[in-house]
Design a protein around this motif. Structure first.
Motif, PDB file in Angstrom:
ATOM      1  N   GLU A  24      31.769 116.206  25.801  1.00  0.00           N
ATOM      2  CA  GLU A  24      31.820 114.633  26.069  1.00  0.00           C
ATOM      3  C   GLU A  24      32.489 114.254  27.514  1.00  0.00           C
ATOM      4  OE1 GLU A  24      31.965 112.100  22.334  1.00  0.00           O
ATOM      5  OE2 GLU A  24      34.120 112.276  22.918  1.00  0.00           O
ATOM      6  N   THR A  74      36.135 114.216  19.384  1.00  0.00           N
ATOM      7  CA  THR A  74      35.173 113.650  20.069  1.00  0.00           C
ATOM      8  C   THR A  74      34.992 112.241  19.520  1.00  0.00           C
ATOM      9  OG1 THR A  74      33.248 114.490  18.947  1.00  0.00           O
ATOM     10  CG2 THR A  74      33.887 115.841  21.006  1.00  0.00           C
ATOM     11  N   THR A  75      34.157 111.290  20.373  1.00  0.00           N
ATOM     12  CA  THR A  75      33.968 110.032  19.836  1.00  0.00           C
ATOM     13  C   THR A  75      32.375 109.652  19.778  1.00  0.00           C
ATOM     14  OG1 THR A  75      36.077 109.355  20.997  1.00  0.00           O
ATOM     15  CG2 THR A  75      34.487 107.542  20.314  1.00  0.00           C
ATOM     16  N   ASN A  76      31.924 110.072  20.483  1.00  0.00           N
ATOM     17  CA  ASN A  76      30.249 109.955  20.633  1.00  0.00           C
ATOM     18  C   ASN A  76      29.241 110.931  20.475  1.00  0.00           C
ATOM     19  OD1 ASN A  76      30.866 106.768  21.000  1.00  0.00           O
ATOM     20  ND2 ASN A  76      31.443 107.645  23.107  1.00  0.00           N
TER      21      ASN A  76
END
Length: 276
Positions: A24, A74-76
Motif C-alpha cells: 500500500e 491496510t486500508t484499501n
C-alpha cells in the motif's frame, strides 16, 4: 492499468501484514496469494513449471488467515486468492471464510479460484481429479446461493444440501467478485458462466487476451475485467498488456525475508510509474 503482487506467503518469508503495508505504501492496489494445503510425498503429479517443485509450495500459509493479517495492516488493498483450490475445500466453510474476510476488510475480497494440478493433493481431500471441473461448477453456483440467500439450498450431483442459515453475508453485493483462473476451454466456459473477472497466468500473450475478450463479448460478457496473475517484470510485456487493455497486472514476487522483499518492491514500483 493497476498493479499488484502475486506471491506465496510462507513461514520463511515476509509476514503478510508487513507485506500488505509495504504494498500500500508503494502504490500497489492488490495482493493475490497462492494456496496449497499440503504436498503429497509421492510427487507423482509433475510440476507444471517443469523441474523440481519449488520449496514455497510445501510451506504456504492458509490464504484466508494470511489475507486477514494483511487486511489488518491496510486500508484499501484488494485481498485476493490466486488461486483458492476450491475443489479441495469444504464448500460451506469456504463460504464462511470468504464472507468473514470480506466483512473484516470492509469489502476488499477478490475470490480467485481454479481446479488445481496436483492430483494426489486432490485425492487426499476425497476429490476425484476426473470430475473436478464439474465439481467446481456446482460449488460456484452453490456459493452464490449461500452468499445471497437467507435460507440457501442446493441440489446437484456433487454438491447437495437442504436449506441452511449461514452468516455473515459478504459486504460486497451480490457477493465478492469471482476471479476464474486458467486459460483452457473448460476454464473459459466457466468464466463466461460463473465469473466476474478473468485471472489468466503471466504467460498468456496479449493476442490470447484480446481473443478471449472478443470471445466473451460474443457471449454478452465483453465488459469483464482482466487481471494477469504473475506477470514478468518486463516493459515489453507490459506494453503488450496495455495494448490488450488489461485492467490489472500482478507481478510474481519471490518469497524472501522482509529486507529483500522491500528492495524488490521498490524496483517494481519504479517499473510501474509510467503505466499507472
Amino acid at each position: 492499468m493497476k498493479f499488484g503482487i502475486a506471491t506465496f506467503v510462507t513461514d520463511e518469508g515476509i509476514r503478510p501484514d508487513a507485506l500488505g503495508e509495504a504494498l500500500e505504501e508503494r502504490g500497489f492496489d492488490s495482493l493475490f496469494l497462492a494456496e496449497h494445503s499440503h504436498i503429497p510425498v509421492s510427487r507423482q503429479s509433475p510440476y507444471p513449471g517443469g523441474g523440481e517443485l519449488p520449496q514455497v509450495y510445501y510451506r504456504t500459509l492458509d490464504p484466508f488467515v494470511a489475507l486477514t493479517a494483511a487486511a489488518s495492516a491496510t486500508t484499501n488493498l484488494l485481498l485476493g486468492t490466486g488461486i483458492a483450490l476450491l475443489v479441495q475445500r469444504d464448500l460451506i466453510h469456504t463460504a464462511k471464510e470468504v464472507a468473514s474476510l470480506d466483512l473484516l476488510s470492509n469489502g476488499r475480497v477478490a475470490f480467485g479460484v481454479g481446479v488445481g494440478w496436483n492430483r494426489e493433493e486432490m485425492a487426499n481431500h476425497g476429490t476425484d481429479p476426473k470430475t473436478r471441473g464439474a465439481l467446481i461448477d456446482e460449488q460456484l453456483a452453490a456459493l452464490k446461493e449461500i452468499w445471497t440467500k437467507d435460507e440457501a439450498e442446493f441440489h446437484g450431483k456433487y454438491v447437495d444440501f437442504d436449506p441452511i442459515f449461514a452468516w455473515p453475508k459478504p459486504v460486497q453485493k451480490p457477493h465478492p467478485p469471482i476471479y476464474i483462473g486458467g486459460e483452457s476451454p473448460a476454464a473459459l466456459e466457466r468464466l463466461a458462466k460463473f465469473g466476474d473477472a478473468w485471472l489468466p497466468r503471466g504467460y498468456a500473450s496479449p493476442e490470447e487476451i484480446v481473443k478471449t475478450r472478443q470471445w466473451l463479448a460474443e457471449r454478452g460478457r465483453g465488459d469483464m475485467p482482466f487481471t494477469v496473475f504473475g506477470a514478468p517484470a518486463d516493459r515489453a510485456v507490459l506494453d503488450g498488456y496495455v495494448q490488450a487493455e488489461v485492467d490489472r497486472v500482478t507481478f510474481m514476487l519471490g518469497t524472501k525475508p522482509k529486507a529483500e522483499t522491500l528492495q524488490k518492491l521498490d524496483e517494481l514500483a519504479v517499473l510501474t510509474e509510467g503505466y499507472r
